[in-house]
Design a protein around this motif. Structure first.
Motif, short mmCIF file in Angstrom:
data_model
loop_
_atom_site.label_atom_id
_atom_site.label_comp_id
_atom_site.label_asym_id
_atom_site.label_seq_id
_atom_site.Cartn_x
_atom_site.Cartn_y
_atom_site.Cartn_z
N GLY A 3 0.81 -1.22 0.00
CA GLY A 3 0.00 0.00 0.00
C GLY A 3 0.84 1.26 0.00
N LEU A 4 1.86 1.32 0.85
CA LEU A 4 2.72 2.50 0.91
C LEU A 4 3.41 2.78 -0.42
N LEU A 5 3.86 1.71 -1.07
CA LEU A 5 4.57 1.85 -2.33
C LEU A 5 3.64 1.98 -3.54
N GLY A 6 2.35 1.74 -3.31
CA GLY A 6 1.42 1.72 -4.44
C GLY A 6 1.85 0.65 -5.43
N ALA A 7 2.27 -0.48 -4.91
CA ALA A 7 2.89 -1.53 -5.72
C ALA A 7 1.90 -2.59 -6.21
N TRP A 8 0.62 -2.30 -6.17
CA TRP A 8 -0.38 -3.29 -6.59
C TRP A 8 -0.19 -3.67 -8.05
N ASP A 9 0.29 -2.73 -8.86
CA ASP A 9 0.49 -3.02 -10.29
C ASP A 9 1.58 -4.05 -10.54
N ARG A 10 2.44 -4.27 -9.56
CA ARG A 10 3.49 -5.29 -9.73
C ARG A 10 2.90 -6.69 -9.90
N PHE A 11 1.71 -6.92 -9.35
CA PHE A 11 1.07 -8.22 -9.50
C PHE A 11 0.67 -8.50 -10.95
N ALA A 12 0.51 -7.45 -11.74
CA ALA A 12 0.13 -7.61 -13.14
C ALA A 12 1.31 -7.39 -14.09
N TRP A 53 6.14 -12.77 -10.85
CA TRP A 53 6.39 -14.06 -10.22
C TRP A 53 6.79 -13.95 -8.76
N TRP A 54 7.63 -12.97 -8.43
CA TRP A 54 8.06 -12.90 -7.03
C TRP A 54 7.01 -12.25 -6.14
N MET A 55 6.19 -11.37 -6.67
CA MET A 55 5.07 -10.82 -5.88
C MET A 55 4.07 -11.94 -5.57
N HIS A 56 3.69 -12.67 -6.62
CA HIS A 56 2.77 -13.78 -6.41
C HIS A 56 3.42 -14.87 -5.56
N GLY A 57 4.72 -15.07 -5.72
CA GLY A 57 5.44 -16.05 -4.91
C GLY A 57 5.37 -15.73 -3.43
N MET A 58 5.55 -14.45 -3.08
CA MET A 58 5.47 -14.07 -1.67
C MET A 58 4.08 -14.35 -1.12
N VAL A 59 3.06 -14.00 -1.87
CA VAL A 59 1.69 -14.24 -1.42
C VAL A 59 1.41 -15.74 -1.33
N THR A 102 12.81 -24.99 0.36
CA THR A 102 13.36 -24.70 -0.97
C THR A 102 12.53 -23.65 -1.69
N VAL A 103 11.22 -23.84 -1.71
CA VAL A 103 10.33 -22.87 -2.36
C VAL A 103 10.45 -21.51 -1.67
N SER A 104 10.48 -21.51 -0.35
CA SER A 104 10.58 -20.26 0.40
C SER A 104 11.86 -19.51 0.08
N LEU A 105 12.97 -20.22 0.01
CA LEU A 105 14.25 -19.56 -0.28
C LEU A 105 14.31 -19.02 -1.70
N ALA A 110 14.76 -15.05 -2.34
CA ALA A 110 15.81 -14.54 -3.23
C ALA A 110 15.19 -13.70 -4.35
N GLY A 111 14.12 -14.19 -4.94
CA GLY A 111 13.46 -13.44 -6.00
C GLY A 111 12.87 -12.14 -5.51
N ALA A 112 12.28 -12.15 -4.33
CA ALA A 112 11.67 -10.94 -3.78
C ALA A 112 12.72 -9.89 -3.43
N VAL A 113 13.81 -10.31 -2.84
CA VAL A 113 14.87 -9.36 -2.49
C VAL A 113 15.47 -8.78 -3.77
#
Length: 163
Positions: free
Chosen positions: A76-85, A91-97, A143-146, A150-153
């Motif tokens: 919300g702070l970053l207004g990063a909702w568009d990253r999901f699309a 992939w890394w936004m959806h991966g975190m969720v 494994t999936v978490s790591l 890595a992708g999110a960072v």
């Protein structure tokens, strides 16, 4: 409080929550389960695992809640909702969720209401096989978490973009 402070606080909470949560999963997967499986008595392996894991479960639940809340706050702070699309960063936004959802369901629904009874039943028939299953599940989850961490960072700093 300024927006910068909100962002700094949200990011610090998020990083600490993920560190404790995934670090705990790493410890359980790479240290605790192998140590339990090294015990001679198969039933004692599962009993020790359950006793130790139970102590970490509350910490993991709080960490997962904080990671989810702070992740939502950051988005919300970053207004990063568009990253999901965004085809290059989705992939890394959806991966975190996805990873968060898997652990939230496991910690708040499956473990207390399904897995404890299921593992007790399986352990009576095959304690060694049950511990092996628990270890395999933890290895996959870690494994999936790591990969997602890595992708999110990298993704949050402009890397790991495909497209």
């Amino acid at each position: 409080m300024t927006g910068f402070n909100d962002f700094a606080i949200a990011r610090a909470i998020h990083v600490l929550a993920v560190l404790i949560w995934i670090g705990g999963v790493a410890f359980v997967t790479m240290v605790m389960i192998p140590a339990c499986r090294a015990m001679a008595e198969p039933q004692a392996q599962l009993e020790l695992f359950e006793r130790l894991e139970h102590r970490f479960a509350a910490i993991a639940r709080w960490s997962v809640l904080l990671a989810g809340a702070s992740g939502l706050w950051l988005t919300g702070l970053l207004g990063a909702w568009d990253r999901f699309a965004d085809p290059a960063a989705w992939w890394w936004m959806h991966g975190m969720v996805a990873v968060w959802t898997i652990f939230a369901v496991m910690l708040f629904i499956l473990e207390p209401f399904v897995l404890q009874k299921l593992f007790a039943k399986l352990a009576r028939r095959d304690p060694v096989g049950t511990m092996a299953r628990i270890q395999r599940v933890h290895v996959v989850l870690l494994t999936v978490s790591l990969v997602v961490v890595a992708g999110a960072v990298a993704g949050s700093h402009g890397g790991w973009r495909f497209g």
